[in-house]
Design an enzyme around this catalytic site. Structure first.
Site, PDB file in Angstrom:
ATOM      1  N   LYS A  13      30.193  42.979  38.918  1.00  0.00           N
ATOM      2  CA  LYS A  13      30.541  42.825  37.491  1.00  0.00           C
ATOM      3  C   LYS A  13      31.002  41.402  37.162  1.00  0.00           C
ATOM      4  CE  LYS A  13      33.844  45.811  36.872  1.00  0.00           C
ATOM      5  NZ  LYS A  13      33.982  46.382  38.212  1.00  0.00           N
ATOM      6  N   ARG A  88      38.472  51.259  31.331  1.00  0.00           N
ATOM      7  CA  ARG A  88      38.341  51.931  32.620  1.00  0.00           C
ATOM      8  C   ARG A  88      38.740  53.402  32.534  1.00  0.00           C
ATOM      9  NH1 ARG A  88      39.084  46.960  35.953  1.00  0.00           N
ATOM     10  NH2 ARG A  88      38.682  47.436  38.130  1.00  0.00           N
ATOM     11  N   ARG A 127      33.602  39.489  50.501  1.00  0.00           N
ATOM     12  CA  ARG A 127      34.232  38.620  49.492  1.00  0.00           C
ATOM     13  C   ARG A 127      35.577  38.098  50.026  1.00  0.00           C
ATOM     14  NH1 ARG A 127      34.947  41.075  43.607  1.00  0.00           N
ATOM     15  NH2 ARG A 127      36.614  42.349  44.472  1.00  0.00           N
ATOM     16  N   ARG A 139      41.946  38.428  47.637  1.00  0.00           N
ATOM     17  CA  ARG A 139      42.657  39.323  46.732  1.00  0.00           C
ATOM     18  C   ARG A 139      43.449  40.330  47.545  1.00  0.00           C
ATOM     19  NH1 ARG A 139      38.687  41.415  41.981  1.00  0.00           N
ATOM     20  NH2 ARG A 139      39.968  43.261  42.333  1.00  0.00           N
ATOM     21  N   ARG A 150      40.673  52.325  44.940  1.00  0.00           N
ATOM     22  CA  ARG A 150      39.937  51.795  43.775  1.00  0.00           C
ATOM     23  C   ARG A 150      38.692  52.641  43.494  1.00  0.00           C
ATOM     24  NH1 ARG A 150      39.272  45.819  45.688  1.00  0.00           N
ATOM     25  NH2 ARG A 150      38.226  45.429  43.694  1.00  0.00           N
TER      26      ARG A 150
HETATM   27  P1  AMP Z   1      39.310  44.070  38.758  1.00  0.00           P
HETATM   28  O1  AMP Z   1      39.520  42.600  38.930  1.00  0.00           O
HETATM   29  O2  AMP Z   1      38.557  44.413  37.505  1.00  0.00           O
HETATM   30  O3  AMP Z   1      38.731  44.718  39.989  1.00  0.00           O
HETATM   31  O4  AMP Z   1      40.771  44.727  38.550  1.00  0.00           O
HETATM   32  C1  AMP Z   1      41.750  44.609  39.547  1.00  0.00           C
HETATM   33  C2  AMP Z   1      42.881  45.574  39.283  1.00  0.00           C
HETATM   34  O5  AMP Z   1      43.502  45.284  38.030  1.00  0.00           O
HETATM   35  C3  AMP Z   1      42.488  47.041  39.196  1.00  0.00           C
HETATM   36  O6  AMP Z   1      42.352  47.670  40.453  1.00  0.00           O
HETATM   37  C4  AMP Z   1      43.671  47.602  38.394  1.00  0.00           C
HETATM   38  O7  AMP Z   1      44.836  47.696  39.190  1.00  0.00           O
HETATM   39  C5  AMP Z   1      43.916  46.479  37.380  1.00  0.00           C
HETATM   40  N1  AMP Z   1      43.080  46.653  36.182  1.00  0.00           N
HETATM   41  C6  AMP Z   1      42.131  45.790  35.721  1.00  0.00           C
HETATM   42  N2  AMP Z   1      41.579  46.249  34.593  1.00  0.00           N
HETATM   43  C7  AMP Z   1      42.174  47.436  34.335  1.00  0.00           C
HETATM   44  C8  AMP Z   1      42.024  48.416  33.317  1.00  0.00           C
HETATM   45  N3  AMP Z   1      41.128  48.264  32.318  1.00  0.00           N
HETATM   46  N4  AMP Z   1      42.815  49.516  33.363  1.00  0.00           N
HETATM   47  C9  AMP Z   1      43.714  49.688  34.333  1.00  0.00           C
HETATM   48  N5  AMP Z   1      43.895  48.820  35.351  1.00  0.00           N
HETATM   49  C10 AMP Z   1      43.146  47.698  35.357  1.00  0.00           C
END
Ligand code: AMP
Length: 193
Positions: A13, A88, A127, A139, A150
């Site tokens: 993404k 999400r 990654r 990360r 996740r």
């Molecule tokens: P990402 O970088 O999109 O993989 O997001 C990393 C983490 O941020 C996720 O595992 C959640 O803990 C938090 N997070 C990001 N976007 C959301 C969202 N829309 N709703 C809830 N948690 C989020």
């Protein structure tokens, strides 16, 4: 254009959202990036979400909805945006509908990247290895343990969005297993269709 990019962790993404944003000259709004910055800066939001993020859990809807509501009002998002990692949950999708509707706006398209689960773990661990190899820190949620959480969160909370947007005729699904450039082309073709 106002676009949502959906897909499980490791589906590409972020990579695709950046390419698409450049191509369409609109910003990529990644809630994950915004929240990671808040954690690094130790803001009050950052302190609230740090533990959940490290574990791979979703952060509360109201918190992330407020972050997005503020971000889409900024000048660079006036002509459109690509939402990467939001919504999400169905609650977040409804909140997004409401925030756009009150401004007389709507989403143009929801693009879903489809990738088999077995591929995701390898991609995420890769990654993390690459980040360390480039002298960056990985990360904190790019671990096998957090990825399991996740993925569980994705299946339970985010996958229902596929039906939600499909029912509105907004969803286009793309094979995320193709090479990066081919996925980018497929996304553009889906937007043109
Ligand atoms: P990402 O970088 O999109 O993989 O997001 C990393 C983490 O941020 C996720 O595992 C959640 O803990 C938090 N997070 C990001 N976007 C959301 C969202 N829309 N709703 C809830 N948690 C989020």
């Amino acid at each position: 254009m106002r676009i949502v990019l959906l897909g499980p962790p490791g589906s590409g993404k972020g990579t695709q959202a950046i390419r698409l944003a450049e191509h369409l000259a609109i910003p990529q709004l990644s809630t994950g990036d915004i929240l990671r910055c808040a954690v690094a800066a130790e803001t009050s939001i950052g302190k609230k979400v740090k533990t959940a993020m490290e574990r791979g859990e979703l952060v509360p809807d109201e918190l992330v909805v407020a972050v997005v509501a503020e971000r889409i009002l900024q000048a660079d998002a006036k002509t459109g945006f690509i939402l990467d990692g939001f919504p999400r949950t169905v609650g977040q999708a409804r909140a997004l509908d409401d925030m756009l509707r009150t401004r007389g706006l709507d989403l143009d398209c929801v693009l879903e990247l489809k990738v088999d689960e077995e591929v995701l773990l390898g991609r995420i661990l890769n990654r993390a290895k690459e980040a360390v190899g480039n002298g960056q820190s990985a990360r904190t949620d790019d671990t096998e343990e957090a990825l399991k959480v996740r993925l569980k969160e994705y299946r339970r909370q985010t996958e229902p969005l596929i039906d939600y947007y499909c029912a509105r005729g907004m969803l286009k699904s793309i094979d995320g297993l193709q090479p990066i450039a081919s996925v980018a082309t497929s996304l553009l073709e889906a937007l043109d269709a």
